[in-house]
Design a protein around this motif. Structure first.
Motif, PDB file in Angstrom:
ATOM      1  N   TYR A 129       0.620  -1.391   0.069  1.00 57.85           N
ATOM      2  CA  TYR A 129      -0.548   0.311  -0.223  1.00 57.85           C
ATOM      3  C   TYR A 129       0.759   1.304  -0.053  1.00 57.85           C
ATOM      4  CZ  TYR A 129      -3.978  -3.390   1.204  1.00 57.85           C
ATOM      5  OH  TYR A 129      -5.282  -3.830   1.134  1.00 57.85           O
ATOM      6  N   LEU A 130       1.900   1.447   0.838  1.00 57.94           N
ATOM      7  CA  LEU A 130       2.536   2.224   1.033  1.00 57.94           C
ATOM      8  C   LEU A 130       3.454   2.595   0.013  1.00 57.94           C
ATOM      9  CD1 LEU A 130       3.807   2.326   4.489  1.00 57.94           C
ATOM     10  CD2 LEU A 130       2.537   3.815   3.528  1.00 57.94           C
ATOM     11  N   ILE A 131       3.725   1.872  -1.400  1.00 59.27           N
ATOM     12  CA  ILE A 131       4.561   1.921  -2.749  1.00 59.27           C
ATOM     13  C   ILE A 131       3.492   2.441  -3.501  1.00 59.27           C
ATOM     14  CG2 ILE A 131       5.638   0.210  -4.668  1.00 59.27           C
ATOM     15  CD1 ILE A 131       6.376  -2.034  -1.883  1.00 59.27           C
ATOM     16  N   TRP A 132       2.577   1.618  -2.877  1.00 57.33           N
ATOM     17  CA  TRP A 132       1.697   2.574  -4.035  1.00 57.33           C
ATOM     18  C   TRP A 132       1.358   3.734  -3.797  1.00 57.33           C
ATOM     19  CZ3 TRP A 132       0.613   1.494  -9.312  1.00 57.33           C
ATOM     20  CH2 TRP A 132      -0.283   2.273  -9.762  1.00 57.33           C
ATOM     21  N   TRP A 133       1.576   4.265  -2.896  1.00 55.16           N
ATOM     22  CA  TRP A 133       1.594   6.026  -2.313  1.00 55.16           C
ATOM     23  C   TRP A 133       2.353   6.436  -3.462  1.00 55.16           C
ATOM     24  CZ3 TRP A 133       4.574   8.446  -0.235  1.00 55.16           C
ATOM     25  CH2 TRP A 133       4.280   9.759   0.292  1.00 55.16           C
ATOM     26  N   ALA A 134       3.892   6.256  -3.341  1.00 55.07           N
ATOM     27  CA  ALA A 134       4.707   6.577  -3.437  1.00 55.07           C
ATOM     28  C   ALA A 134       4.805   6.410  -4.848  1.00 55.07           C
ATOM     29  CB  ALA A 134       6.098   6.011  -3.084  1.00 55.07           C
ATOM     30  N   LYS A 192       3.218  -7.611  -7.557  1.00 58.42           N
ATOM     31  CA  LYS A 192       2.461  -6.895  -8.355  1.00 58.42           C
ATOM     32  C   LYS A 192       1.665  -6.433  -8.943  1.00 58.42           C
ATOM     33  CE  LYS A 192       4.317 -12.176 -10.591  1.00 58.42           C
ATOM     34  NZ  LYS A 192       3.710 -13.277 -11.255  1.00 58.42           N
ATOM     35  N   PHE A 193       1.071  -5.523  -9.268  1.00 58.69           N
ATOM     36  CA  PHE A 193       0.482  -4.365  -8.690  1.00 58.69           C
ATOM     37  C   PHE A 193      -0.617  -4.466 -10.135  1.00 58.69           C
ATOM     38  CE2 PHE A 193       3.720  -2.674  -6.000  1.00 58.69           C
ATOM     39  CZ  PHE A 193       2.423  -2.807  -4.883  1.00 58.69           C
ATOM     40  N   LYS A 194      -2.066  -3.804 -10.245  1.00 59.11           N
ATOM     41  CA  LYS A 194      -2.833  -4.018 -11.706  1.00 59.11           C
ATOM     42  C   LYS A 194      -3.148  -2.941 -11.604  1.00 59.11           C
ATOM     43  CE  LYS A 194      -4.694  -7.902 -12.906  1.00 59.11           C
ATOM     44  NZ  LYS A 194      -5.654  -8.823 -13.251  1.00 59.11           N
ATOM     45  N   PHE A 195      -2.729  -2.191 -12.621  1.00 63.03           N
ATOM     46  CA  PHE A 195      -3.843  -0.727 -12.422  1.00 63.03           C
ATOM     47  C   PHE A 195      -4.950  -0.970 -13.285  1.00 63.03           C
ATOM     48  CE2 PHE A 195       1.182  -0.160 -12.202  1.00 63.03           C
ATOM     49  CZ  PHE A 195       1.500   0.543 -11.191  1.00 63.03           C
ATOM     50  N   LYS A 196      -5.380  -0.133 -13.272  1.00 60.39           N
ATOM     51  CA  LYS A 196      -6.865  -0.213 -13.817  1.00 60.39           C
ATOM     52  C   LYS A 196      -7.614   1.009 -13.582  1.00 60.39           C
ATOM     53  CE  LYS A 196      -8.408  -4.670 -13.565  1.00 60.39           C
ATOM     54  NZ  LYS A 196      -9.907  -5.843 -13.852  1.00 60.39           N
ATOM     55  N   LYS A 197      -7.360   2.039 -14.609  1.00 58.86           N
ATOM     56  CA  LYS A 197      -7.566   2.939 -15.474  1.00 58.86           C
ATOM     57  C   LYS A 197      -9.485   3.270 -15.623  1.00 58.86           C
ATOM     58  CE  LYS A 197      -6.972   7.410 -18.547  1.00 58.86           C
ATOM     59  NZ  LYS A 197      -6.593   7.691 -19.614  1.00 58.86           N
ATOM     60  N   VAL A 198      -9.919   4.324 -14.398  1.00 58.24           N
ATOM     61  CA  VAL A 198     -11.693   4.809 -14.418  1.00 58.24           C
ATOM     62  C   VAL A 198     -11.970   5.999 -14.355  1.00 58.24           C
ATOM     63  CG1 VAL A 198     -11.580   2.468 -12.883  1.00 58.24           C
ATOM     64  CG2 VAL A 198     -11.049   4.790 -11.582  1.00 58.24           C
ATOM     65  N   LYS A 199     -12.636   5.980 -14.693  1.00 55.55           N
ATOM     66  CA  LYS A 199     -13.525   7.782 -14.368  1.00 55.55           C
ATOM     67  C   LYS A 199     -13.641   8.132 -13.091  1.00 55.55           C
ATOM     68  CE  LYS A 199     -15.895   6.877 -18.749  1.00 55.55           C
ATOM     69  NZ  LYS A 199     -17.420   7.296 -19.526  1.00 55.55           N
ATOM     70  N   ILE A 244      -7.745   4.036  -5.393  1.00 58.44           N
ATOM     71  CA  ILE A 244      -7.976   2.752  -4.857  1.00 58.44           C
ATOM     72  C   ILE A 244      -7.789   1.937  -5.128  1.00 58.44           C
ATOM     73  CG2 ILE A 244      -9.994   3.605  -5.994  1.00 58.44           C
ATOM     74  CD1 ILE A 244     -11.867   3.616  -3.602  1.00 58.44           C
ATOM     75  N   PHE A 245      -8.030   1.179  -4.112  1.00 54.41           N
ATOM     76  CA  PHE A 245      -7.183  -0.147  -4.028  1.00 54.41           C
ATOM     77  C   PHE A 245      -8.519  -0.820  -3.812  1.00 54.41           C
ATOM     78  CE2 PHE A 245      -3.368   1.019  -2.355  1.00 54.41           C
ATOM     79  CZ  PHE A 245      -2.283   0.123  -2.480  1.00 54.41           C
ATOM     80  N   TRP A 246      -8.718  -1.815  -4.538  1.00 52.05           N
ATOM     81  CA  TRP A 246      -9.427  -3.025  -5.022  1.00 52.05           C
ATOM     82  C   TRP A 246      -8.485  -4.190  -4.700  1.00 52.05           C
ATOM     83  CZ3 TRP A 246     -13.502  -2.418  -9.181  1.00 52.05           C
ATOM     84  CH2 TRP A 246     -14.661  -3.926  -9.235  1.00 52.05           C
ATOM     85  N   GLY A 247     -10.132  -4.927  -5.508  1.00 54.71           N
ATOM     86  CA  GLY A 247      -9.257  -6.360  -6.026  1.00 54.71           C
ATOM     87  C   GLY A 247      -9.159  -7.498  -4.981  1.00 54.71           C
ATOM     88  N   PHE A 248      -8.685  -9.164  -5.091  1.00 57.41           N
ATOM     89  CA  PHE A 248      -8.995 -10.177  -4.432  1.00 57.41           C
ATOM     90  C   PHE A 248      -7.976  -9.834  -2.732  1.00 57.41           C
ATOM     91  CE2 PHE A 248      -8.958 -12.761  -8.392  1.00 57.41           C
ATOM     92  CZ  PHE A 248      -9.996 -13.280  -8.503  1.00 57.41           C
ATOM     93  N   THR A 286      -5.014  -4.645  -6.537  1.00 54.54           N
ATOM     94  CA  THR A 286      -5.337  -4.171  -7.791  1.00 54.54           C
ATOM     95  C   THR A 286      -5.241  -2.362  -7.549  1.00 54.54           C
ATOM     96  OG1 THR A 286      -6.614  -6.143  -8.812  1.00 54.54           O
ATOM     97  CG2 THR A 286      -7.466  -4.359  -9.327  1.00 54.54           C
ATOM     98  N   ILE A 287      -5.037  -1.818  -8.177  1.00 56.06           N
ATOM     99  CA  ILE A 287      -5.242  -0.280  -7.837  1.00 56.06           C
ATOM    100  C   ILE A 287      -6.200   0.576  -8.934  1.00 56.06           C
ATOM    101  CG2 ILE A 287      -4.240   2.020  -6.977  1.00 56.06           C
ATOM    102  CD1 ILE A 287      -2.098  -1.230  -6.999  1.00 56.06           C
ATOM    103  N   TYR A 288      -7.088   1.277  -8.536  1.00 56.38           N
ATOM    104  CA  TYR A 288      -8.337   1.897 -10.008  1.00 56.38           C
ATOM    105  C   TYR A 288      -7.775   3.711  -9.874  1.00 56.38           C
ATOM    106  CZ  TYR A 288     -10.368  -2.221 -10.685  1.00 56.38           C
ATOM    107  OH  TYR A 288     -10.953  -3.796 -10.842  1.00 56.38           O
ATOM    108  N   ASN A 289      -7.380   3.391 -10.620  1.00 57.98           N
ATOM    109  CA  ASN A 289      -6.929   5.408 -10.341  1.00 57.98           C
ATOM    110  C   ASN A 289      -6.841   5.457 -11.906  1.00 57.98           C
ATOM    111  OD1 ASN A 289      -4.384   5.044 -12.767  1.00 57.98           O
ATOM    112  ND2 ASN A 289      -4.948   3.306 -11.701  1.00 57.98           N
ATOM    113  N   LEU A 290      -6.839   7.320 -12.133  1.00 57.96           N
ATOM    114  CA  LEU A 290      -6.842   7.947 -12.731  1.00 57.96           C
ATOM    115  C   LEU A 290      -6.153   7.851 -14.644  1.00 57.96           C
ATOM    116  CD1 LEU A 290      -8.430  11.506 -11.294  1.00 57.96           C
ATOM    117  CD2 LEU A 290      -9.643   9.155 -12.406  1.00 57.96           C
ATOM    118  N   LYS A 291      -5.659   7.854 -14.351  1.00 57.78           N
ATOM    119  CA  LYS A 291      -3.932   7.850 -15.230  1.00 57.78           C
ATOM    120  C   LYS A 291      -3.853   6.139 -15.666  1.00 57.78           C
ATOM    121  CE  LYS A 291       0.476   9.884 -15.466  1.00 57.78           C
ATOM    122  NZ  LYS A 291       1.356  11.242 -14.848  1.00 57.78           N
ATOM    123  N   TYR A 292      -3.541   5.926 -15.350  1.00 59.20           N
ATOM    124  CA  TYR A 292      -2.883   4.249 -15.752  1.00 59.20           C
ATOM    125  C   TYR A 292      -3.626   2.637 -15.947  1.00 59.20           C
ATOM    126  CZ  TYR A 292       0.838   6.646 -13.550  1.00 59.20           C
ATOM    127  OH  TYR A 292       2.192   8.025 -13.332  1.00 59.20           O
TER     128      TYR A 292
END
Length: 196
Positions: free
Chosen positions: A63-68, A113-120, A76-80, A97-103
């Motif tokens: 969670y901290l790595i993703w924050w950075a 392992k991180f999975k980025f999902k771009k959302v509105k 926002i974190f989501w997923g399994f 899994t991280i939902y974000n506006l960019k990636y």
């Protein structure tokens, strides 16, 4: 004091490129950032932007790595992983899994392992903030997460959801359901309610 000792004496686990360049400039040995990576003094979180200080022997919190990595952008974190943390499932995930506006991509950062999902932007309604090591990390509230859980497992029998449904704050769930955009999820939620 050599550069390894300097890094070990810092308070921060995350180091920006500009800060590293200042440390390198003061060092008697002329390193480059890539040299520090090869020596395993630091690891790239986001190359040419932010690095992890390997000289501080702390647990690598995903969670901290993703924050950075996000550097103050909406996420926002989501997923399994989140389903497991809220006891919706017992399966432990090795992908965050991280939902974000960019990636929209998959990455491995510091062996995680991180999975980025771009959302509105509208996707980020009703997130909550949790402080982890003085950093604001954003998650879905349990009731909102339950709606996403229904969406992921919509083909399952209604009885699969009942035990989780009973643990939720019903007022919050109703509030979130009113704003939830996917009608088939709300129809499934209404069927689950009728089973109780």
């Amino acid at each position: 004091m050599n550069i390894k000792e300097k890094l070990a004496n810092l308070d921060s686990i995350f180091l920006k490129k500009q800060f590293l360049q200042k440390i390198i400039k003061l060092s008697w040995k002329k390193y480059e950032i890539n040299d520090l990576i090869e020596l395993w003094y630091i690891s790239a979180i986001k190359k040419w932007e932010i690095y992890y200080n390997n000289m501080l022997w702390k647990t690598k919190n995903p969670y901290l790595i993703w924050w950075a990595y996000m550097d103050f952008k909406d996420f926002i974190f989501w997923g399994f992983d989140r389903y497991n943390k809220e006891w919706f499932i017992t399966q432990v995930s090795n992908i965050f899994t991280i939902y974000n506006l960019k990636y929209s991509r998959e990455l491995e950062i510091l062996w995680l392992k991180f999975k980025f999902k771009k959302v509105k932007k509208e996707f980020f309604y009703w997130k909550y903030r949790k402080m982890i090591m003085w950093k604001n990390i954003y998650f879905m509230e349990k009731e909102r997460l339950f709606l996403e859980y229904i969406r992921d497992y919509i083909k399952y029998d209604n009885s699969k959801f009942i035990e989780i449904y009973k643990t939720l704050n019903q007022e919050k769930l109703e509030k979130y359901a009113k704003k939830y955009p996917i009608k088939r999820v709300i129809l499934k939620l209404n069927k689950i309610k009728k089973c109780i």
